[in-house]
Design a protein around this motif. Structure first.
Motif, PDB file in Angstrom:
ATOM      1  N   GLN A 113      42.237  51.409  25.924  1.00 30.15           N
ATOM      2  CA  GLN A 113      41.000  52.143  25.603  1.00 30.15           C
ATOM      3  C   GLN A 113      40.713  53.264  26.608  1.00 30.15           C
ATOM      4  OE1 GLN A 113      37.748  49.619  23.635  1.00 30.15           O
ATOM      5  NE2 GLN A 113      38.387  48.304  25.304  1.00 30.15           N
ATOM      6  N   LEU A 114      40.613  52.913  27.881  1.00 24.19           N
ATOM      7  CA  LEU A 114      40.181  53.889  28.883  1.00 24.19           C
ATOM      8  C   LEU A 114      41.272  54.911  29.202  1.00 24.19           C
ATOM      9  CD1 LEU A 114      38.099  54.946  30.880  1.00 24.19           C
ATOM     10  CD2 LEU A 114      38.903  53.232  32.525  1.00 24.19           C
ATOM     11  N   ASP A 125      52.483  53.305  30.556  1.00 27.56           N
ATOM     12  CA  ASP A 125      52.060  51.997  30.037  1.00 27.56           C
ATOM     13  C   ASP A 125      53.326  51.161  29.950  1.00 27.56           C
ATOM     14  OD1 ASP A 125      50.803  49.857  28.241  1.00 27.56           O
ATOM     15  OD2 ASP A 125      49.138  51.257  28.438  1.00 27.56           O
ATOM     16  N   ASP A 173      56.274  49.074  34.209  1.00 27.47           N
ATOM     17  CA  ASP A 173      55.564  47.796  34.339  1.00 27.47           C
ATOM     18  C   ASP A 173      54.977  47.771  35.754  1.00 27.47           C
ATOM     19  OD1 ASP A 173      54.790  45.166  34.775  1.00 27.47           O
ATOM     20  OD2 ASP A 173      56.471  44.326  33.646  1.00 27.47           O
ATOM     21  N   ILE A 174      53.672  47.691  35.860  1.00 34.37           N
ATOM     22  CA  ILE A 174      53.041  47.778  37.187  1.00 34.37           C
ATOM     23  C   ILE A 174      53.379  46.597  38.093  1.00 34.37           C
ATOM     24  CG2 ILE A 174      51.144  49.271  36.414  1.00 34.37           C
ATOM     25  CD1 ILE A 174      49.295  46.758  36.531  1.00 34.37           C
ATOM     26  N   THR A 217      43.319  42.276  30.078  1.00 34.90           N
ATOM     27  CA  THR A 217      41.878  42.304  29.801  1.00 34.90           C
ATOM     28  C   THR A 217      41.415  41.203  28.837  1.00 34.90           C
ATOM     29  OG1 THR A 217      42.240  43.943  28.053  1.00 34.90           O
ATOM     30  CG2 THR A 217      41.665  44.791  30.240  1.00 34.90           C
ATOM     31  N   TYR A 258      40.057  35.946  34.959  1.00 42.87           N
ATOM     32  CA  TYR A 258      40.012  37.411  34.850  1.00 42.87           C
ATOM     33  C   TYR A 258      39.222  38.018  36.016  1.00 42.87           C
ATOM     34  CZ  TYR A 258      38.716  42.060  33.148  1.00 42.87           C
ATOM     35  OH  TYR A 258      38.497  43.408  33.052  1.00 42.87           O
ATOM     36  N   LYS A 289      40.646  40.364  39.094  1.00 39.68           N
ATOM     37  CA  LYS A 289      40.137  41.746  39.244  1.00 39.68           C
ATOM     38  C   LYS A 289      39.550  41.920  40.649  1.00 39.68           C
ATOM     39  CE  LYS A 289      40.081  44.662  36.711  1.00 39.68           C
ATOM     40  NZ  LYS A 289      41.110  45.712  36.414  1.00 39.68           N
ATOM     41  N   VAL A 319      33.165  47.182  27.665  1.00 37.47           N
ATOM     42  CA  VAL A 319      33.827  48.463  27.401  1.00 37.47           C
ATOM     43  C   VAL A 319      34.177  48.633  25.924  1.00 37.47           C
ATOM     44  CG1 VAL A 319      35.955  49.747  27.916  1.00 37.47           C
ATOM     45  CG2 VAL A 319      34.724  48.551  29.750  1.00 37.47           C
TER      46      VAL A 319
HETATM   47  N1  LIG Z   1      37.643  45.927  28.248  1.00 37.07           N
HETATM   48  C1  LIG Z   1      36.549  45.599  28.921  1.00 37.07           C
HETATM   49  O1  LIG Z   1      35.524  45.131  28.362  1.00 37.07           O
HETATM   50  C2  LIG Z   1      36.490  45.835  30.423  1.00 37.07           C
HETATM   51  C3  LIG Z   1      35.324  45.447  31.125  1.00 37.07           C
HETATM   52  C4  LIG Z   1      35.261  45.669  32.496  1.00 37.07           C
HETATM   53  C5  LIG Z   1      36.339  46.270  33.147  1.00 37.07           C
HETATM   54  N2  LIG Z   1      37.449  46.620  32.456  1.00 37.07           N
HETATM   55  C6  LIG Z   1      38.577  47.225  33.186  1.00 37.07           C
HETATM   56  O2  LIG Z   1      38.703  48.579  32.775  1.00 37.07           O
HETATM   57  C7  LIG Z   1      40.086  48.966  32.762  1.00 37.07           C
HETATM   58  C8  LIG Z   1      40.447  49.552  31.404  1.00 37.07           C
HETATM   59  O3  LIG Z   1      40.193  48.562  30.396  1.00 37.07           O
HETATM   60  P1  LIG Z   1      40.621  48.792  28.873  1.00 37.07           P
HETATM   61  O4  LIG Z   1      39.642  48.059  28.028  1.00 37.07           O
HETATM   62  O5  LIG Z   1      40.930  50.236  28.649  1.00 37.07           O
HETATM   63  O6  LIG Z   1      42.002  47.957  28.867  1.00 37.07           O
HETATM   64  P2  LIG Z   1      43.025  47.776  27.638  1.00 37.07           P
HETATM   65  O7  LIG Z   1      42.543  48.502  26.431  1.00 37.07           O
HETATM   66  O8  LIG Z   1      43.332  46.318  27.546  1.00 37.07           O
HETATM   67  O9  LIG Z   1      44.311  48.559  28.173  1.00 37.07           O
HETATM   68  C9  LIG Z   1      45.054  48.090  29.259  1.00 37.07           C
HETATM   69  C10 LIG Z   1      46.481  48.591  29.095  1.00 37.07           C
HETATM   70  O10 LIG Z   1      47.253  48.116  30.211  1.00 37.07           O
HETATM   71  C11 LIG Z   1      48.510  47.712  29.697  1.00 37.07           C
HETATM   72  N3  LIG Z   1      49.192  46.767  30.579  1.00 37.07           N
HETATM   73  C12 LIG Z   1      49.042  45.401  30.626  1.00 37.07           C
HETATM   74  N4  LIG Z   1      49.909  44.879  31.503  1.00 37.07           N
HETATM   75  C13 LIG Z   1      50.620  45.904  32.028  1.00 37.07           C
HETATM   76  C14 LIG Z   1      51.688  45.981  32.958  1.00 37.07           C
HETATM   77  N5  LIG Z   1      52.207  44.894  33.542  1.00 37.07           N
HETATM   78  N6  LIG Z   1      52.207  47.205  33.268  1.00 37.07           N
HETATM   79  C15 LIG Z   1      51.705  48.321  32.666  1.00 37.07           C
HETATM   80  N7  LIG Z   1      50.699  48.311  31.759  1.00 37.07           N
HETATM   81  C16 LIG Z   1      50.175  47.108  31.442  1.00 37.07           C
HETATM   82  C17 LIG Z   1      48.153  47.070  28.366  1.00 37.07           C
HETATM   83  O11 LIG Z   1      49.293  46.904  27.559  1.00 37.07           O
HETATM   84  P3  LIG Z   1      49.316  45.661  26.494  1.00 37.07           P
HETATM   85  O12 LIG Z   1      48.128  45.853  25.614  1.00 37.07           O
HETATM   86  O13 LIG Z   1      50.633  45.846  25.810  1.00 37.07           O
HETATM   87  O14 LIG Z   1      49.218  44.412  27.319  1.00 37.07           O
HETATM   88  C18 LIG Z   1      47.165  48.078  27.813  1.00 37.07           C
HETATM   89  O15 LIG Z   1      47.800  49.137  27.132  1.00 37.07           O
HETATM   90  C19 LIG Z   1      40.868  47.712  33.173  1.00 37.07           C
HETATM   91  O16 LIG Z   1      41.105  47.751  34.557  1.00 37.07           O
HETATM   92  C20 LIG Z   1      39.921  46.574  32.875  1.00 37.07           C
HETATM   93  O17 LIG Z   1      40.144  45.430  33.690  1.00 37.07           O
HETATM   94  C21 LIG Z   1      37.542  46.435  31.108  1.00 37.07           C
END
Ligand SMILES: NC(=O)c1ccc[n+]([C@@H]2O[C@H](COP(=O)([O-])OP(=O)(O)OC[C@H]3O[C@@H](n4cnc5c(N)ncnc54)[C@H](OP(=O)(O)O)[C@@H]3O)[C@@H](O)[C@H]2O)c1
Length: 306
Positions: free
Chosen positions: A11-12, A31, A54-55, A80, A143, A147, A169
C-alpha cells in the motif's frame, strides 16, 4: 535526488513511488518479486527502476542499496498480517526486525537517511491519553513486538533516522479494512465491528506527500502520523465507510474486542499525538473523513474501469 523505496508492491510503497514520480524525483523500487509490473494511477511502476530484493538477505541488501546509488532509503516493506503473525513469530521477527536492521546498517555505512514506518501496536493501549513519540514500548503481540525491535535497530544503527508511527492504514494497492467492509457489503446486510479500540486512520496517498516532504530535510526523529480528525472506533469507521459509499442496506452492531475474539491482542487506545508534525514545520494530513471520501471515489472509479 534519488531514493530507494522498499515494499513498492504494498500500500504505502506504491503511493510513495507515485509521489516521487509526480514531483520528478527518481525512485528505485524494490519488493520480493524479481519483476514487478504493478501500475500506479495508470503509470506502470517500471517507468522507474525496480529491483527484486528480500530484505532478510543481508548480503543482497548491502549489494543492492550500494548499487542503487541513492540519497536515502524509505523502508515500507514489512510483514503486516497481524493475526497470522502470532503463528509465525520467527519469520515475522526475521522480516520486521532483522530485515530492518540489515537496511539500517547499510544506510549508516553510506551516511544516508533512513525512514522506517512503525505502528501504534508498539504500545500497550492502556488509558485514553494520546501516545507521545517518546512513550515506552509495551507491545501486546508478535507484530507490535517485531516492529518495536525494528525501531530499536534503526535508532541503534542510523544517525539520520526518521521513524513514522502510523495506524489503521489504507491505500489503493493492497488489503485494508475499507476494502474488507465494502466487499462484505456485497454478501452481507449485517456486521459486528469492534467499538472499544480507538484511533485514527491513515491514507497512504496523503502520507506519501508528507514522506517526500520530510525525507529531504534534517528534521530526524520519531513522529506520530495519521490523518487529522476526531478519534474513532472501528465501529464508527465502518459506519462512516458505508455512509460514504452509499451502502444503505447494512446494519452494523458494536461489539467488544473480547466478544469479537481476534487471534492477536490489539491496543484499546491507539490515540496518537500528531503535534510534532506541525511543530517541525510540516503540513499535517487532511481530515480522515476527507481522505475516506477521496479513497471511496477512487475505488468506485477503478471498479467502473475494470
Ligand atoms: N497496514 C497497516 O494497517 C499498518 C499500520 C501501522 C503501520 N504499518 C506499517 O507501515 C508500513 C507499510 O505498510 P503497508 O500496509 O503498505 O504494507 P503492505 O501493503 O503489507 O506491503 C508490505 C510489502 O512488503 C513486502 N515484503 C514482505 N516481506 C518482505 C521481504 N522479506 N523482503 C521484501 N519485501 C517484503 C510485502 O510483500 P508480500 O505481500 O508478498 O509479503 C508487501 O509487498 C509497514 O512498515 C507496516 O508495518 C502498517
Amino acid at each position: 535526488m534519488r531514493y530507494f523505496v522498499t515494499g513498492v508492491a504494498g500500500q504505502l510503497g506504491h503511493d510513495v513511488m507515485n509521489e516521487l514520480a509526480k514531483r520528478g524525483i527518481e525512485g528505485v523500487g524494490t519488493d520480493l518479486k524479481d519483476v514487478y509490473s504493478g501500475v500506479m494511477d495508470g503509470t506502470p511502476v517500471t517507468t522507474m527502476p525496480y529491483v527484486g530484493m528480500d530484505i532478510t538477505d543481508a548480503e543482497a541488501v548491502e549489494r543492492t542499496i550500494r548499487a542503487a546509488n541513492v540519497d536515502g532509503v524509505i523502508h515500507c516493506a514489512a510483514w503486516t498480517a497481524v493475526d497470522k503473525a502470532e503463528e509465525l513469530p520467527e519469520l515475522v521477527h526475521k522480516i520486521n526486525a532483522v530485515g530492518t536492521e540489515n537496511i539500517a546498517k547499510v544506510c549508516e555505512e553510506l551516511d544516508i537517511p533512513m525512514m522506517y514506518f512503525s505502528t501504534d501496536y508498539v504500545f500497550n493501549g492502556n488509558g485514553t491519553r494520546p501516545w507521545e513519540p517518546d512513550d515506552a514500548y509495551e507491545p501486546l503481540g508478535v507484530y507490535g513486538k517485531t516492529k518495536a525491535e525494528g525501531e530499536v535497530a534503526v535508532k541503534e544503527h542510523v544517525k539520520k533516522f526518521f521513524i513514522l508511527r502510523i495506524a489503521w492504514v489504507f491505500g489503493v494497492n493492497g488489503k485494508n479494512f475499507i476494502k474488507t467492509m465494502l466487499n462484505l457489503a456485497k454478501t452481507h446486510d449485517h456486521l459486528r465491528v469492534v467499538n472499544d479500540q480507538i484511533g485514527t486512520p491513515t491514507y497512504t496517498y496523503d502520507l506519501a506527500r508528507l514522506v517526500v516532504d520530510m525525507i529531504g530535510t534534517d528534521k530526524y526523529g520519531i513522529y506520530h502520523v495519521t490523518n487529522e480528525g476526531d478519534y474513532i472506533s472501528w465501529y464508527d469507521f465502518a459506519k462512516a465507510i458505508f455512509e460514504t459509499a452509499g451502502v444503505t442496506n447494512m446494519t452494523v452492531d458494536p461489539v467488544s474486542s473480547e466478544e469479537y475474539g481476534a487471534a492477536a491482542k490489539r491496543p484499546y487506545n491507539s490515540r496518537m499525538n500528531r503535534s510534532k508534525i506541525v511543530e517541525n514545520g510540516f503540513t499535517p494530513l487532511p481530515d480522515w473523513r476527507d481522505a475516506l471520501a477521496r479513497y471511496v471515489a477512487i475505488l468506485k472509479e477503478n471498479e467502473e474501469n475494470a
